[in-house]
Write an enzyme that holds these catalytic residues in place. Structure first.
Site, PDB file in Angstrom:
ATOM      1  N   ASP A  56       0.921  -1.144  -0.018  1.00  0.00           N
ATOM      2  CA  ASP A  56       0.021   0.046   0.074  1.00  0.00           C
ATOM      3  C   ASP A  56       0.764   1.265  -0.113  1.00  0.00           C
ATOM      4  OD1 ASP A  56      -2.409  -1.483  -0.001  1.00  0.00           O
ATOM      5  OD2 ASP A  56      -2.673  -1.093   1.986  1.00  0.00           O
ATOM      6  N   LYS A  58      -4.117   2.841  -2.630  1.00  0.00           N
ATOM      7  CA  LYS A  58      -5.533   3.651  -3.101  1.00  0.00           C
ATOM      8  C   LYS A  58      -5.268   4.956  -2.388  1.00  0.00           C
ATOM      9  CE  LYS A  58      -8.546  -0.147  -3.209  1.00  0.00           C
ATOM     10  NZ  LYS A  58      -7.502  -1.243  -3.205  1.00  0.00           N
ATOM     11  N   MET A  86      -9.893   8.148   8.217  1.00  0.00           N
ATOM     12  CA  MET A  86     -10.129   8.641   6.903  1.00  0.00           C
ATOM     13  C   MET A  86     -11.468   9.728   6.764  1.00  0.00           C
ATOM     14  SD  MET A  86     -10.234   4.961   5.247  1.00  0.00           S
ATOM     15  CE  MET A  86     -11.343   4.128   6.133  1.00  0.00           C
TER      16      MET A  86
END
Length: 278
Positions: A40, A63, A177
């Site tokens: 990641d 991502k 997030m």
């Protein structure tokens, strides 16, 4: 654990929350045995440099949540399966812990459906790393008896009924997030009359050399932090434990911060992914 006719295996490893020394010994040992590493964006590059074999194939599959290139989850699943079916030891390296706000369920289902052997290695999730490096014990005695991990990355993730409960609880609230929706989070909690004595902490790039902690009253958020753009990743802690930061902070922060987790050049990866998925 499912068996495989190919002899390959996928190990899902939590890399920890930024500081490369937070990876577990077990995770390090699997990296040292890896033929292929699917990593990641929010993984310290020092982990790859220190522990990946020179011959290992490293593929960036991060991502970026509307911030540029993102690898589709279907592509990640297919890469894991194809390399494992080729007899490779594949390490799927994830920032933080593998099971907290990640797509591990999709990956486990893909591995199980294809009869791929797998193992899960936990890591230090961002909430624990950020709280420790900011001097905020999440369940400090007389401050909180429990903690809730949440996300509000879009407005309808949390119901109106649950916002009311969150505003009234004495639990420590940790939002992943949610930096782009933080103003909405604050509005929901203050509209539901959250205790004015509770504070908010925004922790940028936790456990990295670029860590920065900002604190504010929820009711003064717009004046204190409303115009601030935070570096990713950002974690938000809300509750009485935020008061402990000033007393127990131990990290010396830089006056100016820069982006620690850089976006990788993925052009070579894209070519390989297209070849593998054709």
């Amino acid at each position: 654990m499912k068996s495989t006719i190919t002899g390959g295996k996928v190990v899902l490893v939590g890399a920890g929350s930024g500081d490369p020394e937070l990876i577990t010994v077990k995770g390090m040992r699997w990296l040292q045995k890896a033929d292929v590493i699917l990593t990641d964006r929010l993984v310290s590059p020092e982990i790859i440099r220190s522990f990946a074999p020179a011959a290992a194939k490293v593929i960036y599959v991060g991502k970026q949540c509307r911030r540029g290139h993102s690898t589709p989850q279907a592509t990640i699943n297919e890469l894991m399966v194809l390399y494992a079916q080729d007899g490779k030891t594949v390490v799927r390296l994830k920032g933080g812990d593998v099971s907290i706000f990640s797509n591990i369920l999709d990956e486990l289902q893909a591995l199980q459906q294809n009869h791929i052997s797998y193992e899960i290695v936990p890591g230090v999730t961002a909430a624990l790393g950020a709280a420790a490096f900011a001097g905020m014990p999440l369940t400090a005695r007389n401050y909180a008896t429990s903690v809730r991990f949440l996300t509000a990355y879009k407005s309808d993730v949390v119901s109106e009924t649950y916002w009311k409960e969150l505003a009234q609880t004495d639990d420590t609230l940790v939002f992943y997030m949610s930096s782009e929706t933080l103003r909405d989070v604050v509005k929901k909690l203050t509209a539901n009359q959250i205790d004015a004595s509770k504070k908010l902490a925004v922790i940028e790039q936790a456990t990295t050399p670029q860590q920065k902690v900002y604190t504010s009253s929820l009711y003064a958020y717009d004046e204190a932090l409303g115009g601030k753009n935070f570096f990713s990743p950002t974690l938000v802690i809300i509750g009485k434990v935020v008061d402990l930061h000033e007393q127990f902070r131990w990290v010396n922060e830089k006056a100016e911060t820069t982006e620690y987790f850089k976006s990788e050049d993925v052009s070579n990866n894209e070519n390989e992914q297209l070849a593998l998925t054709a």
